[in-house]
Design an enzyme around this catalytic site. Structure first.
Site, PDB file in Angstrom:
ATOM      1  CE  LYS A   6      -3.812  -2.378   2.358  1.00 43.65           C
ATOM      2  NZ  LYS A   6      -4.520  -2.634   3.637  1.00 43.65           N
TER       3      LYS A   6
ATOM      4  CD  GLN B 134      -3.265  -4.233   6.747  1.00 42.69           C
ATOM      5  OE1 GLN B 134      -3.402  -3.157   6.173  1.00 42.69           O
ATOM      6  NE2 GLN B 134      -3.712  -5.367   6.244  1.00 42.69           N
TER       7      GLN B 134
ATOM      8  CG  ASP C  63      -9.346   0.168   5.815  1.00 45.33           C
ATOM      9  OD1 ASP C  63      -9.120  -0.331   4.702  1.00 45.33           O
ATOM     10  OD2 ASP C  63      -8.595   0.035   6.807  1.00 45.33           O
TER      11      ASP C  63
HETATM   12  N1  GUN Z   1      -6.676  -6.643   6.606  1.00 44.66           N
HETATM   13  C1  GUN Z   1      -7.072  -7.361   5.505  1.00 44.66           C
HETATM   14  N2  GUN Z   1      -7.675  -6.565   4.611  1.00 44.66           N
HETATM   15  C2  GUN Z   1      -7.666  -5.317   5.147  1.00 44.66           C
HETATM   16  C3  GUN Z   1      -8.144  -4.063   4.674  1.00 44.66           C
HETATM   17  O1  GUN Z   1      -8.726  -3.921   3.593  1.00 44.66           O
HETATM   18  N3  GUN Z   1      -7.935  -3.009   5.514  1.00 44.66           N
HETATM   19  C4  GUN Z   1      -7.333  -3.143   6.723  1.00 44.66           C
HETATM   20  N4  GUN Z   1      -7.195  -2.052   7.474  1.00 44.66           N
HETATM   21  N5  GUN Z   1      -6.880  -4.292   7.178  1.00 44.66           N
HETATM   22  C5  GUN Z   1      -7.050  -5.375   6.387  1.00 44.66           C
END
Ligand code: GUN
Length: 284
Positions: free
Chosen positions: A52, A96, A119
């Protein structure tokens, strides 16, 4: 034999990323910025955050990584989020997941300022998504699936979309989006899950089948109607290889369109994170 056409998420995400980079390059003054919070040392989470951050760098979006010890208290984590909520130079905050088990994820998600919730996991954004309120930040994976289908001129309107998997991150918000009364949506949605009876009967009736169960090769050829469109959200790590939820080799011989894994939904999720960050910046 592969009959299906590929829904190429890498290409679509790359086109979107280029557009975002152009938009960011034209911006005067402060550039958009996102803060990533990574708690502990889960290897998959470390990889996701690294990917990311790399994507942000290619577009000129600034990103900051806050790496916190797995033993951090909820209170200390909440203080960090509060600081970022108040920071006028931060447009987006991403914690995350998963978090260590002593921390209540729901509580943490609720602490993020909804306007910085890239998110789309905050209950206010989830609620707005359910209501079809276009001011919502929409979760990245469902938004990525919708965008990938549109990019390939596949309309869901009037179609039977069967989603397998009821997670808060993918299945539930995706079903809520696709069923909206809106020309981009208007799907007939069936949401299946681990307790669904006669699963094959449901999946075989799908015009568009979306697999988001987290089980490698869970969707087999006999579960798919010939000519169906198949979207694989699975990212399962087996012996160092990434395996989807769909038995690609066999399902691709009956489907009309299919997403590869990797290179399908995954890159779209990251592209939508960039898009959501840009939207947060523009709204701040
Ligand atoms: N863990 C797995 N997928 C995601 C996501 O899309 N966002 C976040 N913050 N954590 C994750």
């Amino acid at each position: 034999m592969i009959r299906a056409q590929l829904l190429d998420g890498t290409k679509c995400a790359s086109d979107i990323t280029v557009q975002i980079a152009q938009t960011v390059a034209m911006m005067q003054g402060r550039k958009p910025a996102i803060a990533f919070i990574l708690v502990g040392s889960n290897p998959a989470s470390q990889t996701y955050v690294r990917m990311k951050k790399k994507a942000c760098a290619t577009t000129g979006i600034n990103s900051y990584l806050l790496e916190l010890n797995a033993a951090i208290s909820s209170c200390d984590l909440l203080n960090q989020i509060d600081r970022l909520n108040k920071d006028p130079n931060i447009d987006g905050i991403l914690v995350q997941l998963p978090l260590p088990t002593h921390i209540d994820e729901k509580h943490i998600m609720q602490a993020i300022e909804p306007t910085k919730d890239v998110d789309g996991f905050h209950p206010i954004n989830m609620g707005k998504t359910l209501l079809g309120d276009l001011s919502a930040r929409v979760p990245c994976t469902p938004l990525g699936i919708q965008t990938l289908l549109e990019h390939n001129k596949i309309s869901v309107s009037g179609k039977h979309v069967v989603v397998v998997g009821r997670s808060n991150i993918v299945g539930k918000p995706l079903a809520a989006i696709l069923v909206q009364k809106n020309p981009r949506c208007n799907a007939t949605v069936t949401l299946c899950h681990s307790s669904s009876e006669h699963l094959s009967k449901h999946t075989s009736s799908a015009d568009i089948l979306i697999a988001a169960v987290g089980k490698p090769h869970f969707i087999t050829q006999n579960m798919v109607r010939p000519g169906a469109i198949v979207v694989d959200v699975g990212i399962n790590r087996i012996d160092g290889k990434i395996i989807g939820d769909v038995d690609f080799a066999n399902v691709a011989s009956v489907a009309s369109w299919i997403t590869p894994v990797p290179g399908g939904v995954g890159p779209m999720t990251i592209a939508m994170l960039l898009k959501n960050t840009l939207t947060c910046y523009q709204n701040l």
